[in-house]
Design an enzyme around this catalytic site. Structure first.
Site, PDB file in Angstrom:
ATOM      1  N   SER A 148       0.832  -1.204   0.000  1.00 53.90           N
ATOM      2  CA  SER A 148       0.000   0.000   0.000  1.00 53.90           C
ATOM      3  C   SER A 148       0.870   1.258   0.000  1.00 53.90           C
ATOM      4  O   SER A 148       1.637   1.475  -0.926  1.00 53.90           O
ATOM      5  CB  SER A 148      -0.967  -0.059   1.186  1.00 53.90           C
ATOM      6  OG  SER A 148      -1.994   0.898   1.055  1.00 53.90           O
ATOM      7  N   ASP A 224     -10.033  -5.578  -3.665  1.00 55.87           N
ATOM      8  CA  ASP A 224      -9.474  -4.555  -2.785  1.00 55.87           C
ATOM      9  C   ASP A 224     -10.409  -3.347  -2.753  1.00 55.87           C
ATOM     10  O   ASP A 224     -10.704  -2.762  -3.805  1.00 55.87           O
ATOM     11  CB  ASP A 224      -8.098  -4.153  -3.316  1.00 55.87           C
ATOM     12  CG  ASP A 224      -7.283  -3.329  -2.339  1.00 55.87           C
ATOM     13  OD1 ASP A 224      -7.858  -2.435  -1.693  1.00 55.87           O
ATOM     14  OD2 ASP A 224      -6.066  -3.567  -2.251  1.00 55.87           O
ATOM     15  N   HIS A 257      -7.299  -6.166   0.504  1.00 50.67           N
ATOM     16  CA  HIS A 257      -6.136  -5.338   0.849  1.00 50.67           C
ATOM     17  C   HIS A 257      -5.404  -5.829   2.100  1.00 50.67           C
ATOM     18  O   HIS A 257      -4.434  -5.220   2.520  1.00 50.67           O
ATOM     19  CB  HIS A 257      -6.631  -3.901   1.086  1.00 50.67           C
ATOM     20  CG  HIS A 257      -5.564  -2.847   1.014  1.00 50.67           C
ATOM     21  ND1 HIS A 257      -4.955  -2.469  -0.170  1.00 50.67           N
ATOM     22  CD2 HIS A 257      -4.994  -2.072   1.978  1.00 50.67           C
ATOM     23  CE1 HIS A 257      -4.077  -1.510   0.065  1.00 50.67           C
ATOM     24  NE2 HIS A 257      -4.062  -1.255   1.352  1.00 50.67           N
TER      25      HIS A 257
END
Length: 279
Positions: A148, A224, A257
């Site tokens: 991320s 995600d 995620h």
């Protein structure tokens, strides 16, 4: 350095340290995994892992399960914190989680009040490697990966430092921070409103400059929740295609995620890095 944690793990040692950081103006922590057999007579290469928003140095080492693969391939793993910490460190004035503490974005801030402490780029590329390479049985070979915000950091740091990292990969990276809410918020506060200063920390912009052609491995889950608004891998794919930059973008159906996603594919990434670190 002060050792604050040690656990035997897959025949090696998972260690945690605290140290004073002149670059960041505070005490910092980092975690390091040393595989079985690592010694002054048998140093090993190292993979740096950069974590995402709200994380510390502990999320990756506790959730990803990477030590098993690091032990098998004979590589060390280093996980630094994601921002400076301390009561004197400025934080988001609105108390939000996506800026300030836990959200250093792996850049060197130039705006007040952030410029004194928020210098994570210099910490990751200069101060921490010098400290670690002096204190632990490591070779000079290193690579970098992250998740991320940390995926953004890993890709930009690798691109900005040709020849330093043997490999670069990312899980669910923020691919075009100049064009997503997380990135715009962070860049405008840390760097100011002049967007020409943002380009040095944007993966797509760096690829367009063609200064480094290190191959990029990117893992992205199709489920995600941040995919469309924040991560935008299609922009990375387009930038790489337009500039003939090597990219292996893997879209994994149904994955999100979380660290469940990372744990599923981390073994492939460690193997990818280990192969290139031993060349």
């Amino acid at each position: 350095m002060e050792k604050i944690g040690q656990n035997k793990c897959f025949g090696g040692n998972q260690l945690r340290y605290k140290h004073a950081s002149p670059v960041l103006g505070c005490d910092m922590t980092f975690s390091i995994y040393l595989p079985p057999g690592a010694s002054a007579d048998a140093p090993v290469p190292v993979i740096y892992w950069l974590s995402g928003l709200t994380c510390t140095d502990e999320n990756f080492v506790q959730k990803a399960g990477a030590q098993k693969y690091a032990a098998e391939h004979g590589v060390a793993l280093v996980a630094p914190d994601t921002s400076p910490r301390g009561e004197h460190i400025p934080r988001d004035p609105d108390g939000a989680w996506d800026f300030g503490l836990g959200a250093g974005f792996y850049l060197d801030a130039t705006n007040e009040p952030w410029r004194k402490n928020y210098r994570m780029y210099s910490y990751i590329t200069e101060e921490l490697p010098k400290l670690i390479e002096a204190e632990f049985p490591l070779t000079s070979k290193k690579s970098i990966m992250g998740h991320s915000m940390g995926g953004h950091g890993a890709l930009t740091i690798a691109l900005k430092n040709p020849g330093v990292y043997n490999a670069a990969s990312a899980f669910s990276p923020i691919c075009a921070p100049m064009e997503c809410p997380w990135g715009v918020k962070a860049f405008s506060r840390y760097l100011g409103e002049d967007k020409t200063n943002w380009r040095q920390y944007d993966t797509c912009a760096l690829i367009a400059e063609r200064k480094n052609t290190i191959p990029l491995l990117v893992e992205q889950g199709s489920a995600d929740s941040f995919l469309v608004e924040q991560l935008q891998p299609e922009k990375l794919q387009q930038a790489c295609a337009q500039n003939q930059h090597p990219l292996d973008l893997r879209i994994r159906d149904g994955y999100d995620h979380s660290y469940f996603f990372i744990a599923t594919f981390i073994g492939e990434h460690v193997a990818y890095h280990a192969e290139r670190l031993k060349q």
